[in-house]
Design a protein around this motif. Structure first.
Motif, PDB file in Angstrom:
ATOM      1  N   LYS A 131       0.635  -1.124  -0.350  1.00  0.00           N
ATOM      2  CA  LYS A 131       0.106  -0.160  -0.370  1.00  0.00           C
ATOM      3  C   LYS A 131       0.971   0.530   0.314  1.00  0.00           C
ATOM      4  N   SER A 133       2.882   1.781  -3.191  1.00  0.00           N
ATOM      5  CA  SER A 133       1.250   1.829  -4.556  1.00  0.00           C
ATOM      6  C   SER A 133       1.495   3.411  -4.031  1.00  0.00           C
ATOM      7  N   ARG A 185      -3.930   7.735  -8.431  1.00  0.00           N
ATOM      8  CA  ARG A 185      -5.629   6.549  -8.141  1.00  0.00           C
ATOM      9  C   ARG A 185      -6.468   7.436  -8.326  1.00  0.00           C
ATOM     10  N   SER A 232       3.014  -5.083 -14.036  1.00  0.00           N
ATOM     11  CA  SER A 232       3.051  -4.166 -12.588  1.00  0.00           C
ATOM     12  C   SER A 232       1.091  -4.394 -12.149  1.00  0.00           C
ATOM     13  N   LEU A 267      -0.902  -3.788  -8.901  1.00  0.00           N
ATOM     14  CA  LEU A 267      -1.802  -2.270  -8.164  1.00  0.00           C
ATOM     15  C   LEU A 267      -2.979  -3.263  -8.153  1.00  0.00           C
ATOM     16  N   HIS A 318      -4.040  -4.323  -4.324  1.00  0.00           N
ATOM     17  CA  HIS A 318      -4.523  -2.723  -3.778  1.00  0.00           C
ATOM     18  C   HIS A 318      -5.664  -2.124  -3.876  1.00  0.00           C
TER      19      HIS A 318
END
Length: 244
Positions: free
Chosen positions: A25, A28, A34, A58, A62, A65
């Motif tokens: 987290k 990210s 986001r 990747s 992601l 998350h």
């Protein structure tokens, strides 16, 4: 023996879950901006298939998350070789990843394990294309039928997810991520794909191909919404290097 609760179904031991969250987290948040939508479409409990487009090595991290923030632990299918790497193999095993044996007699074993996990209430992240898209415009390719087969066999919902931006962080073929400037990672989940017309029918190749096409169309429509572009009329077919 005490049975795990439905809420913990498909989740790793709490120590390993906490460790993964502590690592993933913050990274990210550090490297991507986001824009996440559609989380209300992801059921909080019960067996669940997440069907997503694949743009970068990747994007599993992601997307994990994103799914974790909806309350689900995403089970990921990973190359069998990773499970043989010292320490890493133990970690991915503890995190409930499913090994994928490609090009061997054990290739179907991953689907059998996935079916057992789905029936037990797990949330499994699938890439129906089977690999990172080779479409020149980075649209979803024609999908493989494994996800449709699992969905029809188990009756669990299939939630389509489209995302955009992971390819900027780690382009296909690149050995190092492009960490700066921060990349925008946009995700949108849609309502369950309606596969009711195929329920109870024999799993003939034609049925599986039609169900797969419906799943891929749902993903592609969501990606077109993110990109605000018109998707190709027919998906790219990696078998012959052109649109199907």
């Amino acid at each position: 023996m005490t049975q795990p609760s439905r809420r913990r179904a498909g989740r790793p031991p709490r120590f390993w879950e906490a460790l993964a969250v502590v690592v993933v987290k913050p990274l990210s948040r550090l490297f991507v901006k986001r824009k996440w939508r559609g989380g209300e479409h992801v059921p909080r409990e019960g067996g669940l298939i997440i069907a997503a487009n694949h743009l970068s090595w990747s994007d599993p991290v992601l997307l994990s998350h994103y799914l974790y923030n909806t309350g689900r632990w995403p089970t990921i299918l990973a190359k069998a070789g990773l499970f043989k790497v010292r320490f890493l193999g133990h970690a991915v095993t503890q995190l409930q990843a499913i090994p994928v044996h490609r090009g061997s007699t054990e290739a179907t074993q991953s689907l059998k394990i996935a079916e057992e996990r789905l029936r037990a209430g797990a949330c499994i992240l699938f890439y129906p294309e089977g690999t990172i898209t080779r479409d020149p415009g980075m649209w979803p390719m024609a999908g493989k039928t494994g996800v449709a087969r699992l969905a029809l066999a188990t009756g669990v919902p299939v939630i389509p997810i489209a995302h955009w931006g992971a390819q900027e962080l780690l382009p296909y073929g690149a050995k190092k991520p492009r960490l700066f400037p921060r990349k925008k990672f946009e995700v949108i989940a849609g309502p369950p794909v309606d596969l009711s017309q195929y329920a109870g029918q024999p799993m003939r190749a034609s049925i599986l191909r039609a169900a797969t096409a419906d799943i891929m169309a749902a993903i592609t429509d969501l990606l077109a919404e993110i990109r605000d572009e018109k998707a190709p009329d027919v998906p790219y077919d990696p078998k012959n290097g052109e649109s199907a």
